[in-house]
Design a protein around this motif. Structure first.
Motif, mmCIF file in Angstrom:
data_model
loop_
_atom_site.group_PDB
_atom_site.id
_atom_site.type_symbol
_atom_site.label_atom_id
_atom_site.label_comp_id
_atom_site.label_asym_id
_atom_site.label_seq_id
_atom_site.Cartn_x
_atom_site.Cartn_y
_atom_site.Cartn_z
ATOM 1 N N VAL A 1 0.838 -1.199 0.000
ATOM 2 C CA VAL A 1 0.000 0.000 0.000
ATOM 3 C C VAL A 1 0.872 1.248 0.000
ATOM 4 O O VAL A 1 0.554 2.244 -0.662
ATOM 5 C CB VAL A 1 -0.970 -0.042 1.198
ATOM 6 C CG1 VAL A 1 -1.559 1.317 1.472
ATOM 7 C CG2 VAL A 1 -2.075 -1.014 0.923
ATOM 8 N N GLY A 2 2.011 1.186 0.712
ATOM 9 C CA GLY A 2 2.920 2.324 0.685
ATOM 10 C C GLY A 2 3.436 2.615 -0.713
ATOM 11 O O GLY A 2 3.428 3.760 -1.176
ATOM 12 N N VAL A 3 3.862 1.544 -1.415
ATOM 13 C CA VAL A 3 4.352 1.720 -2.792
ATOM 14 C C VAL A 3 3.233 2.231 -3.683
ATOM 15 O O VAL A 3 3.426 3.138 -4.513
ATOM 16 C CB VAL A 3 4.911 0.381 -3.309
ATOM 17 C CG1 VAL A 3 5.252 0.481 -4.775
ATOM 18 C CG2 VAL A 3 6.131 -0.007 -2.518
ATOM 19 N N LEU A 4 2.007 1.668 -3.493
ATOM 20 C CA LEU A 4 0.870 2.079 -4.314
ATOM 21 C C LEU A 4 0.556 3.555 -4.116
ATOM 22 O O LEU A 4 0.333 4.290 -5.090
ATOM 23 C CB LEU A 4 -0.350 1.235 -3.946
ATOM 24 C CG LEU A 4 -1.630 1.659 -4.656
ATOM 25 C CD1 LEU A 4 -1.697 0.999 -6.006
ATOM 26 C CD2 LEU A 4 -2.846 1.351 -3.861
ATOM 27 N N LEU A 5 0.566 4.017 -2.857
ATOM 28 C CA LEU A 5 0.256 5.425 -2.594
ATOM 29 C C LEU A 5 1.308 6.329 -3.207
ATOM 30 O O LEU A 5 0.983 7.353 -3.813
ATOM 31 C CB LEU A 5 0.176 5.666 -1.089
ATOM 32 C CG LEU A 5 -1.174 5.418 -0.446
ATOM 33 C CD1 LEU A 5 -1.084 5.612 1.040
ATOM 34 C CD2 LEU A 5 -2.202 6.353 -1.012
ATOM 35 N N THR A 6 2.593 5.941 -3.067
ATOM 36 C CA THR A 6 3.655 6.750 -3.667
ATOM 37 C C THR A 6 3.479 6.834 -5.178
ATOM 38 O O THR A 6 3.533 7.925 -5.764
ATOM 39 C CB THR A 6 5.018 6.129 -3.337
ATOM 40 O OG1 THR A 6 5.034 5.801 -1.964
ATOM 41 C CG2 THR A 6 6.123 7.074 -3.655
ATOM 42 N N VAL B 1 -8.644 -4.993 6.495
ATOM 43 C CA VAL B 1 -9.082 -4.837 5.100
ATOM 44 C C VAL B 1 -9.707 -3.465 4.905
ATOM 45 O O VAL B 1 -9.475 -2.805 3.881
ATOM 46 C CB VAL B 1 -10.050 -5.969 4.727
ATOM 47 C CG1 VAL B 1 -10.573 -5.772 3.322
ATOM 48 C CG2 VAL B 1 -9.368 -7.296 4.832
ATOM 49 N N ALA B 2 -10.476 -2.993 5.913
ATOM 50 C CA ALA B 2 -11.101 -1.677 5.779
ATOM 51 C C ALA B 2 -10.039 -0.580 5.709
ATOM 52 O O ALA B 2 -10.160 0.354 4.912
ATOM 53 C CB ALA B 2 -12.057 -1.435 6.944
ATOM 54 N N ILE B 3 -8.974 -0.695 6.525
ATOM 55 C CA ILE B 3 -7.925 0.335 6.509
ATOM 56 C C ILE B 3 -7.222 0.358 5.152
ATOM 57 O O ILE B 3 -7.014 1.419 4.542
ATOM 58 C CB ILE B 3 -6.929 0.095 7.658
ATOM 59 C CG1 ILE B 3 -7.608 0.379 8.989
ATOM 60 C CG2 ILE B 3 -5.715 0.969 7.514
ATOM 61 C CD1 ILE B 3 -6.807 -0.039 10.166
ATOM 62 N N PHE B 4 -6.875 -0.836 4.636
ATOM 63 C CA PHE B 4 -6.220 -0.881 3.318
ATOM 64 C C PHE B 4 -7.141 -0.348 2.231
ATOM 65 O O PHE B 4 -6.703 0.348 1.312
ATOM 66 C CB PHE B 4 -5.789 -2.306 3.001
ATOM 67 C CG PHE B 4 -4.615 -2.755 3.810
ATOM 68 C CD1 PHE B 4 -3.474 -1.980 3.872
ATOM 69 C CD2 PHE B 4 -4.642 -3.928 4.522
ATOM 70 C CE1 PHE B 4 -2.399 -2.372 4.628
ATOM 71 C CE2 PHE B 4 -3.567 -4.327 5.283
ATOM 72 C CZ PHE B 4 -2.444 -3.546 5.332
ATOM 73 N N SER B 5 -8.438 -0.655 2.363
ATOM 74 C CA SER B 5 -9.392 -0.192 1.356
ATOM 75 C C SER B 5 -9.507 1.332 1.377
ATOM 76 O O SER B 5 -9.615 1.968 0.319
ATOM 77 C CB SER B 5 -10.725 -0.864 1.627
ATOM 78 O OG SER B 5 -11.748 -0.170 1.039
ATOM 79 N N ILE B 6 -9.440 1.934 2.577
ATOM 80 C CA ILE B 6 -9.481 3.401 2.657
ATOM 81 C C ILE B 6 -8.244 3.996 1.985
ATOM 82 O O ILE B 6 -8.329 4.983 1.242
ATOM 83 C CB ILE B 6 -9.595 3.839 4.128
ATOM 84 C CG1 ILE B 6 -10.994 3.547 4.655
ATOM 85 C CG2 ILE B 6 -9.317 5.317 4.282
ATOM 86 C CD1 ILE B 6 -11.174 3.845 6.112
ATOM 87 N N LEU C 1 -17.232 2.701 -2.697
ATOM 88 C CA LEU C 1 -16.122 2.141 -1.911
ATOM 89 C C LEU C 1 -16.402 2.251 -0.417
ATOM 90 O O LEU C 1 -16.110 1.328 0.351
ATOM 91 C CB LEU C 1 -14.828 2.872 -2.250
ATOM 92 C CG LEU C 1 -14.138 2.425 -3.530
ATOM 93 C CD1 LEU C 1 -13.081 3.426 -3.918
ATOM 94 C CD2 LEU C 1 -13.495 1.089 -3.314
ATOM 95 N N ALA C 2 -17.007 3.364 0.005
ATOM 96 C CA ALA C 2 -17.316 3.533 1.427
ATOM 97 C C ALA C 2 -18.360 2.513 1.869
ATOM 98 O O ALA C 2 -18.290 1.998 2.994
ATOM 99 C CB ALA C 2 -17.794 4.957 1.679
ATOM 100 N N ALA C 3 -19.320 2.201 0.992
ATOM 101 C CA ALA C 3 -20.325 1.193 1.331
ATOM 102 C C ALA C 3 -19.662 -0.171 1.528
ATOM 103 O O ALA C 3 -20.002 -0.917 2.456
ATOM 104 C CB ALA C 3 -21.381 1.116 0.239
ATOM 105 N N ALA C 4 -18.685 -0.482 0.689
ATOM 106 C CA ALA C 4 -17.961 -1.751 0.846
ATOM 107 C C ALA C 4 -17.222 -1.778 2.180
ATOM 108 O O ALA C 4 -17.209 -2.804 2.876
ATOM 109 C CB ALA C 4 -16.987 -1.941 -0.302
ATOM 110 N N ASN C 5 -16.639 -0.627 2.578
ATOM 111 C CA ASN C 5 -15.959 -0.566 3.881
ATOM 112 C C ASN C 5 -16.920 -0.837 5.021
ATOM 113 O O ASN C 5 -16.574 -1.544 5.970
ATOM 114 C CB ASN C 5 -15.352 0.819 4.080
ATOM 115 C CG ASN C 5 -14.057 0.943 3.372
ATOM 116 O OD1 ASN C 5 -13.456 -0.050 3.009
ATOM 117 N ND2 ASN C 5 -13.635 2.160 3.155
#
Lengths: 160, 104
Positions: A140-145, B65-70, B40-44
């Motif tokens: 996720v870090g790489v993706l955000l960058t 999963v919710a944090i990564f999705s955000i 996307l928020a509904a999926a979270n």
């Protein structure tokens, strides 16, 4: 967990989302989107995921909504008409909601109520994030960058 | 009436449908992005609800999963809005009906 609070927050969230989808003025829609995101964060608090609620407020209200408002201001023209609702799209959305609601209503195993649990602490989340989820975290870090560099490259002025 | 999993799922389905409504029925590019964010928020919300009402709420998989999705939704919003600005520079409009240069 208070049911009345849940219902009130649900009405707020859905009204904000509906206004964000249907209003004619873009800037009003963006502000209603903020209301919907705050309602979602309140949902997360009520459901016992305080950390996710805080992240929701920081990321969505603090970053995404501000980004949307900036984009609206950068691309605004006075004479622009945002157009009304296309009724075919509205019909498709209503059909999708009907199908989903029917499926949820017909599934008996979903009618479970909550049992009281102790809240997940941030320490627990951090430990899990740094042990079992360390590879997704790096990705996720790489993706955000990559996404932020890509966004910069996209909006850079072309030099002649 | 107590709060149950199906109530959470109904709210999430309504939020998803509103996002779909915005994405399908508006002609303005920013409204389409707003609709995608709502979906996307509904999926979270679904992830959090299934985690909370699931058999093992001490296991924080749903929260992760919710944090990564955000995070991914934030990246999507940044790139999407940059695309809107780039297209606006080219066409001088954000109405998606006018983006017809590749139309056959």
């Amino acid at each position: 967990m208070s049911t009345i609070a849940f219902i009130v927050i649900a009405i707020f969230t859905l009204a904000g989302a509906l206004a964000a989808a249907c209003l004619r003025k873009l800037i009003h829609a963006a502000l209603c989107l903020v209301v919907a995101f705050l309602g979602l964060a309140a949902f997360y608090f009520l459901l016992g995921a305080e950390f996710v609620g805080l992240v929701q407020v920081f990321v969505y209200v603090g970053a995404v909504a501000v980004l949307i408002v900036f984009t609206i201001l950068l691309t605004r023209r006075v004479d622009e008409d945002t157009g009304g609702i296309n009724w075919a799209g509205a019909a498709v959305a209503a059909i999708v909601f009907g199908g989903l609601a029917w499926a949820i209503y017909r599934t008996p195993s979903l009618a479970i109520s909550s049992s009281p649990i102790e809240a997940l602490t941030v320490k627990q989340i951090g430990e899990t994030l740094m042990t079992s989820y360390v590879w997704p975290l790096q990705c996720v870090g790489v993706l955000l960058t990559a996404a932020l560099i890509g966004a910069l490259v996209l909006v850079m002025e072309e030099r002649r | 009436m107590t709060v149950s999993l199906s109530l959470c799922l109904i709210i999430s389905a309504a939020l998803f449908s509103i996002g779909l409504l915005a994405a399908l029925s508006r002609r303005h590019a920013i409204f389409i992005l707003i609709g995608i964010e709502l979906m996307l928020a509904a999926a979270n919300l679904n992830f959090i609800a299934f985690w909370r009402f699931g058999p093992d709420p001490q296991n924080p998989t749903g929260v992760m999963v919710a944090i990564f999705s955000i995070a991914i939704a934030a990246a999507e919003a940044a790139v999407g809005l940059a695309l809107v600005i780039a297209v606006y520079r080219h066409y001088r409009t954000t109405n998606v009906r006018r983006f017809n240069q590749l139309k056959g």
